[in-house]
Structures are given as C-alpha cells and as structure tokens.
Design an enzyme around this catalytic site. Structure first.
Site, PDB file in Angstrom:
ATOM      1  CG  ASN A   4      -1.961  -7.838   0.022  1.00 19.79           C
ATOM      2  OD1 ASN A   4      -2.067  -6.975   0.899  1.00 19.79           O
ATOM      3  ND2 ASN A   4      -1.873  -9.125   0.302  1.00 19.79           N
ATOM      4  CG  HIS A   8      -5.365   4.289   8.188  1.00 15.70           C
ATOM      5  ND1 HIS A   8      -6.637   3.804   7.987  1.00 15.70           N
ATOM      6  CD2 HIS A   8      -4.519   3.326   7.727  1.00 15.70           C
ATOM      7  CE1 HIS A   8      -6.570   2.592   7.432  1.00 15.70           C
ATOM      8  NE2 HIS A   8      -5.305   2.284   7.275  1.00 15.70           N
ATOM      9  CG  HIS A  67      -1.894  -5.898   4.384  1.00 19.53           C
ATOM     10  ND1 HIS A  67      -2.378  -5.670   3.127  1.00 19.53           N
ATOM     11  CD2 HIS A  67      -2.612  -5.079   5.198  1.00 19.53           C
ATOM     12  CE1 HIS A  67      -3.339  -4.737   3.165  1.00 19.53           C
ATOM     13  NE2 HIS A  67      -3.482  -4.369   4.406  1.00 19.53           N
ATOM     14  NE  ARG A 124      -2.536  -1.060   3.241  1.00 15.42           N
ATOM     15  CZ  ARG A 124      -2.893  -1.244   1.969  1.00 15.42           C
ATOM     16  NH1 ARG A 124      -2.032  -0.998   0.998  1.00 15.42           N
ATOM     17  NH2 ARG A 124      -4.104  -1.676   1.676  1.00 15.42           N
TER      18      ARG A 124
HETATM   19  C1  HEM Z   1      -8.877  -1.317  10.508  1.00 15.91           C
HETATM   20  C2  HEM Z   1      -8.956  -1.786   9.294  1.00 15.91           C
HETATM   21  C3  HEM Z   1      -8.125  -1.272   8.150  1.00 15.91           C
HETATM   22  C4  HEM Z   1      -8.572  -1.069   6.886  1.00 15.91           C
HETATM   23  C5  HEM Z   1      -9.985  -1.340   6.388  1.00 15.91           C
HETATM   24  C6  HEM Z   1      -7.478  -0.529   6.111  1.00 15.91           C
HETATM   25  C7  HEM Z   1      -7.540  -0.216   4.770  1.00 15.91           C
HETATM   26  C8  HEM Z   1      -6.574   0.462   4.078  1.00 15.91           C
HETATM   27  C9  HEM Z   1      -6.681   0.898   2.703  1.00 15.91           C
HETATM   28  C10 HEM Z   1      -7.887   0.644   1.793  1.00 15.91           C
HETATM   29  C11 HEM Z   1      -5.554   1.581   2.386  1.00 15.91           C
HETATM   30  C12 HEM Z   1      -5.235   2.278   1.051  1.00 15.91           C
HETATM   31  C13 HEM Z   1      -4.939   1.261  -0.004  1.00 15.91           C
HETATM   32  C14 HEM Z   1      -4.766   1.827  -1.387  1.00 15.91           C
HETATM   33  O1  HEM Z   1      -5.035   2.983  -1.657  1.00 15.91           O
HETATM   34  O2  HEM Z   1      -4.350   1.057  -2.235  1.00 15.91           O
HETATM   35  C15 HEM Z   1      -4.732   1.584   3.563  1.00 15.91           C
HETATM   36  C16 HEM Z   1      -3.501   2.187   3.669  1.00 15.91           C
HETATM   37  C17 HEM Z   1      -2.680   2.076   4.758  1.00 15.91           C
HETATM   38  N1  HEM Z   1      -2.906   1.308   5.875  1.00 15.91           N
HETATM   39 FE1  HEM Z   1      -4.652   0.492   6.413  1.00 15.91          FE
HETATM   40  N2  HEM Z   1      -6.381  -0.422   6.930  1.00 15.91           N
HETATM   41  C18 HEM Z   1      -6.722  -0.877   8.172  1.00 15.91           C
HETATM   42  C19 HEM Z   1      -5.874  -0.976   9.259  1.00 15.91           C
HETATM   43  C20 HEM Z   1      -4.528  -0.706   9.228  1.00 15.91           C
HETATM   44  C21 HEM Z   1      -3.584  -1.075  10.239  1.00 15.91           C
HETATM   45  C22 HEM Z   1      -3.934  -1.865  11.500  1.00 15.91           C
HETATM   46  C23 HEM Z   1      -2.370  -0.626   9.840  1.00 15.91           C
HETATM   47  C24 HEM Z   1      -1.039  -0.755  10.494  1.00 15.91           C
HETATM   48  C25 HEM Z   1      -0.842  -1.046  11.763  1.00 15.91           C
HETATM   49  C26 HEM Z   1      -2.578   0.065   8.571  1.00 15.91           C
HETATM   50  C27 HEM Z   1      -1.598   0.736   7.867  1.00 15.91           C
HETATM   51  C28 HEM Z   1      -1.817   1.412   6.689  1.00 15.91           C
HETATM   52  C29 HEM Z   1      -0.860   2.322   6.101  1.00 15.91           C
HETATM   53  C30 HEM Z   1       0.441   2.753   6.720  1.00 15.91           C
HETATM   54  C31 HEM Z   1      -1.405   2.730   4.879  1.00 15.91           C
HETATM   55  C32 HEM Z   1      -0.752   3.660   3.844  1.00 15.91           C
HETATM   56  C33 HEM Z   1       0.114   2.822   2.954  1.00 15.91           C
HETATM   57  C34 HEM Z   1       0.927   3.569   1.934  1.00 15.91           C
HETATM   58  O3  HEM Z   1       0.896   4.791   1.857  1.00 15.91           O
HETATM   59  O4  HEM Z   1       1.606   2.883   1.182  1.00 15.91           O
HETATM   60  N3  HEM Z   1      -3.882  -0.043   8.224  1.00 15.91           N
HETATM   61  N4  HEM Z   1      -5.368   0.888   4.573  1.00 15.91           N
END
Ligand code: HEM
Ligand SMILES: *[C@@H]1O[C@H](CO)[C@@H](O)[C@H](O)[C@H]1NC(C)=O
Ligand SMILES: *[C@@H]1O[C@H](CO)[C@@H](O)[C@H](O)[C@H]1NC(C)=O
Ligand SMILES: *[C@@H]1O[C@H](CO)[C@@H](O)[C@H](O)[C@H]1NC(C)=O
Length: 329
Positions: free
Chosen positions: A99, A201, A71, A67
C-alpha cells in the site's frame, strides 16, 4: 404457571438473540442493494456525482478507487480498514508494503464521506460501502456498462486493523500462477474470479520498480515490448517512473488487458502468469474468451466484484459507521 411462561419467554428471547448474533457473525451475512433506499436515498447519487466530476479531469482516480476497494476487501474483509490512519493502539494498513507510496485516493474518499454524511444528516453510510460504490461507479464511468451490476450494501466499518494482515493477504506482482490461485482461494475466490478481477489492470499506472524484474529477466514477454519499457525504466534507478498497466487504452475500462496478455504484453509478471503459464489451460481459455468478447468480460467482472465485495463484511451489531473514515469513532 405464570413463572413457567416467563421462563419460556426468556428462553425464547435468548434463542432469538443467539440466532441473530449467529447470523450476523456468519461470514456471509447478507448485504442488500437497497440498504440505504429509505434511510438516505441521496447517498448513491451523491457518490456517483462526485466520482464522475473528479474522473472528468483525472481519469486515473477511477483506478485509485477500484484498487482501494480491492485492498480493503482482501484484508479482514470489506470493512473500510484500509482507510484507518495509525494510532497509538495499532499500526494500520497504509504503511504495509503493498500500500505505501502506492495506494491513492484517500482524500477523495474523505470528500465523498463528508458530502454523503451532510446529505444524510449524520453518519449513515459506512466507509466500506462508499469504497464499494465508488469502485463500481469508476469502472462504469471509464467505459464499463452504464447500467451494470448493483452494489450490495450494509457493510459496517472496522474498529481495528494491523499492518501485518495487509502484508500477509495482499498478492504480490512477483507471484507465480499457483501463488495467485491460492492467494485468491484464501479469500473464497476461484480461478475465474482471479482471471476476471485481474482485468482491473485495464486501467491505472504502475511504478517501474514493480515491473523492472519482468522487463529485464522474464522470458514470457514480447521482446520489443520489453525493450520499449526499458527506455523509461532503467536497470538502475528510475524506480518511481510510471507506466500504464494497459498500454493500449490506459484510461478505458475495456478488454484490451486480455489482448495484451495473448500477445505477451502484460505489464506484471503476475498478469502474464494468467496466460501461457504451461500449467493451467482453463486460465488460458478465459483470457482468450475475454480478449475476444468485452461483453462477457464486463458481465463476469460484475459477478466477481460482487463476490469480492462479499468478503467477510461486518454487519448488524458488529463494527460501526465511522464519522471520519481515517479514525475509529
Ligand atoms: C491478482 C493479483 C494482483 C496483483 C499482484 C496486483 C498488483 C498490483 C500492483 C503491483 C500495482 C501497481 C502498484 C504501484 O505501482 O505502486 C497494481 C495496480 C493496480 N491494481 Fe492490482 N493487483 C492484483 C489484482 C488487482 C485486482 C483484483 C484489482 C481490482 C479489482 C486491482 C486493481 C488495480 C488498479 C486499478 C491498479 C492501478 C492503480 C492506480 O493507477 O492507482 N488489482 N496492482
Ligand atoms: C487491535 O488488534 C490487535 C491485534 O489483534 C490487538 O492486539 C489490539 O489490542 C487491538 N486494538 C484495539 C484498539 O482494539
Ligand atoms: C511458485 O512459487 C512457489 C513459491 O516460490 C514455488 O514453491 C513453486 O514451485 C512455484 N511454482 C511454479 C510452478 O513455478
Ligand atoms: C534479474 O535476475 C537476477 C537474478 O535473479 C537478479 O539478480 C537481478 O536483480 C534481476 N534484474 C532486475 C533488473 O531485476
């Protein structure tokens, strides 16, 4: 005669310089997989070994690192800007709403950077490149192919950033399908990249506050799935309670994220928008394809990660190689 030669030489020199600067400032300045092969061949093995050791007892760190790279790339390009702490000159990206209290893994990046700089006898590898390599190693270790896509390298680190840029460019989990498509489009990424990269995800966790609206208000959700999530995410309070993004195999990089979408069990509103949104059947077809074929998903994920990693890198004379990822030199 001689002065003509000198004039000609100067014009040539300036033209060369101009072309060099032009090609470096071009948004698709070329990154290469072998950028550190001669200057510091130990760099990539060291990154992989530290990531691997950490993931052995903390698999979620792989989600943090993946992530971080995402970002980083979506805000002014892949330039390590997300890693900068606030200074008197700027408020950085860390406190932006997408973030703050959410993105993690900064400390491991610092540990990797110190180890790599030590082995390379100086700041040779950029923080932006460390994020790109650590993201690839993470998904590979968590279940992706062992010999996967080659990370392109040669990014340099930003000397400035703004919190506002992060607020503007990071997508929200409340976005609908058209908002997601245009958000990715503004980064030069298409629908296929959106559907494919969202497969990230398949690992990681999210806070109750990010999916509360969905589990109480959305209609495009399996009702039993919604009820089971409500146990740990009450209407009032519990905002920081965590849930896996992929409830089936939360620590494995596989295609079950897409199987979940097909059965209306995506965690975020934005996830579920990729399937059965009533607008776009190309998106539906991709989700169905990936849900039935993890190899195609893995191959396309690599391709889209390279595309994402190519977003506006600083190269050549632009930016710097930071000595401390949290500060400009
Ligand atoms: C398509 C639009 C996307 C949205 C709206 C989105 C949104 C989010 C949100 C809201 C979270 C959880 C944040 C929290 O609970 O604080 C999350 C987690 C995550 N996102 Fe996305 N995301 C998107 C695309 C992506 C992309 C493109 C990647 C990587 C290539 C990604 C990788 C991740 C990962 C790995 C997590 C888990 C992080 C953790 O466990 O620390 N996301 N995302
Ligand atoms: C950083 O960028 C902002 C906005 O473009 C600008 O106002 C500021 O002067 C810059 N700071 C540095 C240290 O370059
Ligand atoms: C998506 O959201 C935008 C902004 O809120 C809105 O203008 C648009 O109508 C929505 N699209 C659909 C198909 O609901
Ligand atoms: C559900 O939607 C209503 C109306 O938009 C809103 O007031 C309420 O806060 C939402 N519920 C949750 C739990 O987000």
């Amino acid at each position: 005669m001689a002065s003509h030669h000198i004039q000609y030489f100067i014009v040539l020199l300036m033209a060369t310089l101009f072309i060099t600067i032009q090609s470096h400032s071009h948004s698709h300045a070329k990154l290469t997989p072998d950028f550190y092969n001669n200057v510091c061949p130990q760099a990539l093995p060291i990154i992989k070994s530290i990531v691997s050791q950490k993931l052995n007892f903390k698999p979620r760190m792989g989600a943090h690192l993946l992530r971080l790279h995402f970002h980083d790339c979506f805000v002014n390009g892949c330039d390590g800007s997300i890693l900068l702490d606030d200074t008197p000159n700027f408020i950085g990206e860390k406190s932006a709403s997408g973030n703050v209290d959410s993105v993690k893994g900064y400390m491991l990046v610092d540990i990797i950077k110190a180890a790599v700089d030590k082995a390379c006898k100086g700041p040779v590898v950029s923080c932006a490149d460390i994020l790109a390599v650590a993201a690839r190693d993470s998904v590979s270790i968590l279940g992706g192919p062992t010999y996967w896509y080659e990370v392109l390298l040669g990014r340099r680190d930003a000397r400035n950033t703004t919190k506002e840029a992060a607020e503007l460019y990071l997508p929200s989990q409340l976005f609908n399908f058209s908002q997601l498509v245009s958000n990715f489009k503004s980064q030069g990424l298409n629908l296929k990249d959106l559907v494919t990269l969202s497969g990230a995800h398949t690992i990681g966790m999210a806070r109750c506050s990010t999916f509360k609206d969905r589990i109480y208000n959305d209609t495009n959700i399996d009702p039993n799935f919604a009820i089971s999530l409500q146990q740990n995410c009450p209407i009032k309070g519990g905002d920081d309670n965590m849930e896996a993004l992929d409830y089936v195999t939360p620590e494995k990089f596989d295609n079950s994220y897409y199987k979940n979408l097909v059965s209306k069990k995506g965690l975020f509103h934005s996830d579920q928008e990729l399937f059965n949104n009533g607008i776009d059947c190309e998106s539906d077809m991709l989700v169905e394809l990936y849900s039935g074929d993890s190899n195609v998903f893995a191959r396309n994920f690599g391709t889209s990660m390279i595309k994402m990693g190519n977003i506006k890198p600083l190269t050549g004379i632009f930016g710097e190689i930071r000595t401390d990822c949290t500060k400009v030199n």
